[in-house]
Write a protein that holds these residues in place. Structure first.
Motif, PDB file in Angstrom:
ATOM      1  N   GLN A   1       0.827  -1.217   0.000  1.00 37.18           N
ATOM      2  CA  GLN A   1       0.000   0.000   0.000  1.00 37.18           C
ATOM      3  C   GLN A   1       0.862   1.268   0.000  1.00 37.18           C
ATOM      4  O   GLN A   1       0.463   2.295  -0.527  1.00 37.18           O
ATOM      5  CB  GLN A   1      -1.007   0.005   1.157  1.00 37.18           C
TER       6      GLN A   1
ATOM      7  N   GLU B   1      -5.386  -3.509  -3.220  1.00 36.89           N
ATOM      8  CA  GLU B   1      -5.978  -2.194  -3.000  1.00 36.89           C
ATOM      9  C   GLU B   1      -7.473  -2.319  -2.730  1.00 36.89           C
ATOM     10  O   GLU B   1      -8.051  -1.520  -1.982  1.00 36.89           O
ATOM     11  CB  GLU B   1      -5.749  -1.281  -4.210  1.00 36.89           C
TER      12      GLU B   1
ATOM     13  N   LEU C   1      -9.839   5.814  -4.375  1.00 40.49           N
ATOM     14  CA  LEU C   1      -8.507   5.293  -4.044  1.00 40.49           C
ATOM     15  C   LEU C   1      -7.835   6.179  -2.993  1.00 40.49           C
ATOM     16  O   LEU C   1      -7.207   5.690  -2.053  1.00 40.49           O
ATOM     17  CB  LEU C   1      -7.631   5.196  -5.303  1.00 40.49           C
TER      18      LEU C   1
ATOM     19  N   ALA D   1     -10.225  -0.453  -0.087  1.00 38.94           N
ATOM     20  CA  ALA D   1     -11.486   0.184  -0.468  1.00 38.94           C
ATOM     21  C   ALA D   1     -12.649  -0.445   0.286  1.00 38.94           C
ATOM     22  O   ALA D   1     -13.553   0.260   0.765  1.00 38.94           O
ATOM     23  CB  ALA D   1     -11.686   0.077  -1.983  1.00 38.94           C
TER      24      ALA D   1
ATOM     25  N   PHE E   1     -10.167   2.130  -9.694  1.00 42.36           N
ATOM     26  CA  PHE E   1     -10.856   2.966  -8.708  1.00 42.36           C
ATOM     27  C   PHE E   1     -11.092   4.351  -9.278  1.00 42.36           C
ATOM     28  O   PHE E   1     -10.262   4.848 -10.057  1.00 42.36           O
ATOM     29  CB  PHE E   1      -9.990   3.116  -7.446  1.00 42.36           C
TER      30      PHE E   1
ATOM     31  N   ALA F   1     -15.278   1.347  -7.674  1.00 39.48           N
ATOM     32  CA  ALA F   1     -14.144   0.431  -7.489  1.00 39.48           C
ATOM     33  C   ALA F   1     -14.504  -0.905  -8.125  1.00 39.48           C
ATOM     34  O   ALA F   1     -15.659  -1.331  -8.063  1.00 39.48           O
ATOM     35  CB  ALA F   1     -13.824   0.247  -6.012  1.00 39.48           C
TER      36      ALA F   1
END
Ligand code: MG
Length: 391
Positions: free
Chosen positions: A82, A187, A171, A191, A166, A126
């Motif tokens: 991340q 990711e 995001l 979300a 996203f 997303a």
């Protein structure tokens, strides 16, 4: 709609054990990273690409990816995935409406899959590519050895891939909501935790993630299949030299004890000459006389294995691999069979191929004509070359 792609290549890929970051390993002549970047460079609607790599690879990778037809930046990643994606996101043009994130280790995603994922994110905020599970899924208790706690209904289980796309604001919020000290493996998980609905887009079974040495082998097989069957090229070679007194008999670089030897400008190695011509012929490079004219004093008494090595080098330079060589020596005498193993080994070493790819056979001419009368020796040879891709 402006779309940015972030290619996450921040990992070291230690599981592959190749002594090199896996994203920089080559398959079919190009690195995995180049292939992954190309998927996005070719995808209509992608306006910019940001590649995230370990800090020490930024300059090498920038060099590797120069010439990308889409604006591209290479930035340094962070300790966790991340963090790397956040660094990539920070480098994205502020005008981007949508951001699609992809693992560099998935070079086989199709442009259609990327487009479908981006389209779903544009609608829902997303989206990620995912495959339904074909195996029954067991959830294990945290114990050693593991014991099943329960069986999860398979119909609702999906295995996450990338691309994951996203809306830029989603995001941003998802990355900001990441809990310090916790690592998200994708990711979409961030979300989800931030409360956004994440849509599933049908993934592709071929969109494999190259993680282990076995994955790397599968990737190689997939690329070879893409580039079609190997081209194969056959060449034939023929040579004749007179047998005379007072010369050594040299066949395939091996001196064979005999009352006579072969006459010629070089060492008159009739076998080496025929095999050289077979190789050159298979690659349509002409013949031995083109490279080693017998009018040239440099080749007087020359070692014919050096000419053979040169021919092998030339066909390799044309992109060919030597598949095998076979030759038949027509000679009434001496008995060649005892010398065949040594001759095959010398030829194989000179060609840089295993001895199993080189065959040499002796044949008499039953007393008929010049070979039968022991006035000359003849060799017929064939060579097979292979190459990948179109010529
Ligand atoms: Mg010759």
């Amino acid at each position: 709609m402006r779309t940015a792609a972030i290619i996450a290549a921040g990992g070291r890929g230690e599981r592959l054990g190749a002594g090199k970051p896996k994203q920089l390993l080559s398959v079919g002549g190009r690195t995995i990273l180049e292939r992954s970047v190309e998927v996005f460079a070719r995808c209509p609607g992608v306006d910019e690409i940001v590649v995230v790599v370990p800090p020490d690879l930024v300059s090498d990778v920038s060099l590797l990816l120069t010439g990308c037809p889409v604006p591209l930046a290479v930035v340094a990643g962070g300790p966790r995935r991340q963090d790397s994606v956040a660094n990539g996101f920070a480098a994205v043009d502020g005008r981007a409406d949508l951001v699609v994130v992809h693992d560099a280790a998935r070079p086989f995603a199709s442009a259609a899959l990327v487009a479908a994922t981006i389209g779903a994110a544009a609608e829902s905020g997303a989206a990620l590519a995912a495959l339904p599970s074909s195996d029954t899924v067991k959830f294990a208790r945290d114990a050693e050895p593991p014991v099943v706690e329960r069986t999860i209904p398979r119909e609702r289980v999906y295995l996450a891939q990338t691309p994951q796309a996203f809306r830029a604001d989603v995001l941003r919020a998802a990355l900001a909501a990441a809990v310090p000290g916790e690592t998200a493996t994708d990711e979409a998980a961030l979300a989800e935790r931030a409360g956004f609905p994440v849509r599933l887009v049908p993934g592709e079974p071929t969109n494999i993630k190259i993680t282990t040495a076995a994955d790397f082998e599968s990737a190689r097989t997939m690329i070879e299949r893409e580039s079609g069957p190997p081209r194969i090229r056959v060449g034939t070679g023929y040579d004749l030299h007179r047998l005379v007194e007072g010369r050594p008999l040299i066949l395939g670089g091996v001196t064979v004890p005999f009352t006579h030897g072969l006459a010629g400008h070089s060492d008159a190695d009739v076998l080496a000459h025929a095999v050289t011509d077979a190789l050159l012929g298979a690659a349509a490079l002409g013949d031995i006389g083109r490279f080693f004219p017998d009018t040239d004093p440099r080749w007087k008494d020359a070692d014919s294995l050096a000419m053979l090595a040169f021919a092998a080098e030339r066909v390799r330079a044309e992109g060919y691999v030597i598949a095998n060589v076979d030759a038949v020596i027509i000679a009434e005498r001496p008995k060649l069979l005892p010398h065949v193993p040594a001759i095959r080994q010398r030829l194989a070493d000179t060609l840089g191929v295993p001895v199993g790819d080189v065959s040499v056979k002796g044949k008499t001419n039953e007393g008929v004509d010049a070979m039968g009368r022991g006035e000359a020796m003849v060799v017929h040879a064939v060579a097979l070359l292979t190459a990948r891709g179109s010529s």
